[in-house]
Design a protein around this motif. Structure first.
Motif, mmCIF file in Angstrom:
data_model
loop_
_atom_site.group_PDB
_atom_site.id
_atom_site.type_symbol
_atom_site.label_atom_id
_atom_site.label_comp_id
_atom_site.label_asym_id
_atom_site.label_seq_id
_atom_site.Cartn_x
_atom_site.Cartn_y
_atom_site.Cartn_z
ATOM 1 N N ASP A 1 4.794 -11.603 3.269
ATOM 2 C CA ASP A 1 4.777 -10.552 2.258
ATOM 3 C C ASP A 1 6.173 -10.459 1.651
ATOM 4 O O ASP A 1 7.150 -10.267 2.381
ATOM 5 C CB ASP A 1 4.400 -9.201 2.875
ATOM 6 C CG ASP A 1 2.950 -9.146 3.330
ATOM 7 O OD1 ASP A 1 2.242 -10.158 3.207
ATOM 8 O OD2 ASP A 1 2.540 -8.081 3.813
ATOM 9 N N ASP B 1 -7.235 -7.744 2.277
ATOM 10 C CA ASP B 1 -6.000 -8.236 2.881
ATOM 11 C C ASP B 1 -6.176 -9.627 3.477
ATOM 12 O O ASP B 1 -5.229 -10.388 3.601
ATOM 13 C CB ASP B 1 -5.430 -7.252 3.899
ATOM 14 C CG ASP B 1 -6.316 -7.043 5.111
ATOM 15 O OD1 ASP B 1 -7.517 -7.378 5.071
ATOM 16 O OD2 ASP B 1 -5.791 -6.529 6.109
ATOM 17 N N PHE C 1 -0.270 -4.558 -3.268
ATOM 18 C CA PHE C 1 0.000 -5.984 -3.124
ATOM 19 C C PHE C 1 -0.608 -6.737 -4.303
ATOM 20 O O PHE C 1 -1.705 -6.406 -4.762
ATOM 21 C CB PHE C 1 -0.631 -6.512 -1.828
ATOM 22 C CG PHE C 1 -0.096 -5.847 -0.599
ATOM 23 C CD1 PHE C 1 0.946 -6.409 0.115
ATOM 24 C CD2 PHE C 1 -0.644 -4.657 -0.142
ATOM 25 C CE1 PHE C 1 1.446 -5.800 1.250
ATOM 26 C CE2 PHE C 1 -0.159 -4.036 1.002
ATOM 27 C CZ PHE C 1 0.890 -4.609 1.697
ATOM 28 N N LYS D 1 4.430 -7.585 -2.191
ATOM 29 C CA LYS D 1 4.246 -6.147 -1.966
ATOM 30 C C LYS D 1 5.169 -5.428 -2.928
ATOM 31 O O LYS D 1 6.387 -5.635 -2.912
ATOM 32 C CB LYS D 1 4.580 -5.751 -0.536
ATOM 33 C CG LYS D 1 4.392 -4.268 -0.292
ATOM 34 C CD LYS D 1 4.674 -3.870 1.129
ATOM 35 C CE LYS D 1 4.407 -2.389 1.295
ATOM 36 N NZ LYS D 1 4.672 -1.928 2.655
#
Length: 178
Positions: free
Chosen positions: A13, A157, A65, A174
């Motif tokens: 991320d 996710d 995200f 993110k």
């Protein structure tokens, strides 16, 4: 941040503000790359994304995200895809969050039912038609509609962290306030 040999971000991320995103390889491209790159279009997508994300932030949603072809080495991505974690999933189910977001959006494009076709005959969200952005809620009981290797409906996710052939793990961005 760099693209790997598959044209994807390495699996992690990447926390970024909008200023950092605009200065990243996702908008400007990689230095010394021989690949063609539409930085103008990518910047325009980020400008549209920022409108939508600021509306989410105004509603208390902090975890957002983004991914899709925007986070690859594709010359001209069609859009920016992403998901967010709502603090109160009940607001997704009863429509309260979409109503609150539509009070902030002059085009009232928030909602997660695909009702209009694009130029290729694909149903798209209203938000896609206005902003070329698709942001979906990720919470219990909400799935991507895409089956994984076991045939189970993937959560956002999970879906956003693997390539479109479901073979290669990839990184996502993110968004953070800056």
């Amino acid at each position: 941040m760099r693209f790997n040999e598959y044209g994807l971000l390495a699996p992690e991320d990447y926390a970024m503000t909008f200023s950092e995103l605009r200065e990243s390889i996702l908008v400007k491209g990689e230095e010394n790359s021989l690949l063609p790159w539409d930085g103008y279009w990518r910047k325009r997508l980020v400008d549209n994304l920022e409108i939508c994300v600021r509306q989410l932030w105004a509603c208390g949603i902090e975890e957002i995200f983004i991914d899709g072809s925007f986070c690859t080495d594709k010359y001209q991505p069609n859009d920016i895809d992403g998901y967010f974690l709502p603090p109160d999933p009940a607001e997704i189910m009863d429509g309260t969050l979409a109503m609150r977001l539509n009070q902030l959006d002059p085009y009232q494009c928030w909602g997660w039912e695909r009702q209009r076709f694009d130029e290729y005959g694909n149903l798209q969200l209203e938000m896609w038609h206005r902003y070329r952005v698709e942001l979906y809620p990720h919470c219990k009981g909400v799935y991507s509609g895409i089956p994984n290797e076991q045939g189970q409906n993937m959560k956002f996710d999970e879906f956003f962290r693997i390539d479109r052939d479901f073979l290669i793990p990839k990184g996502i961005v993110k968004l953070v306030k800056g």
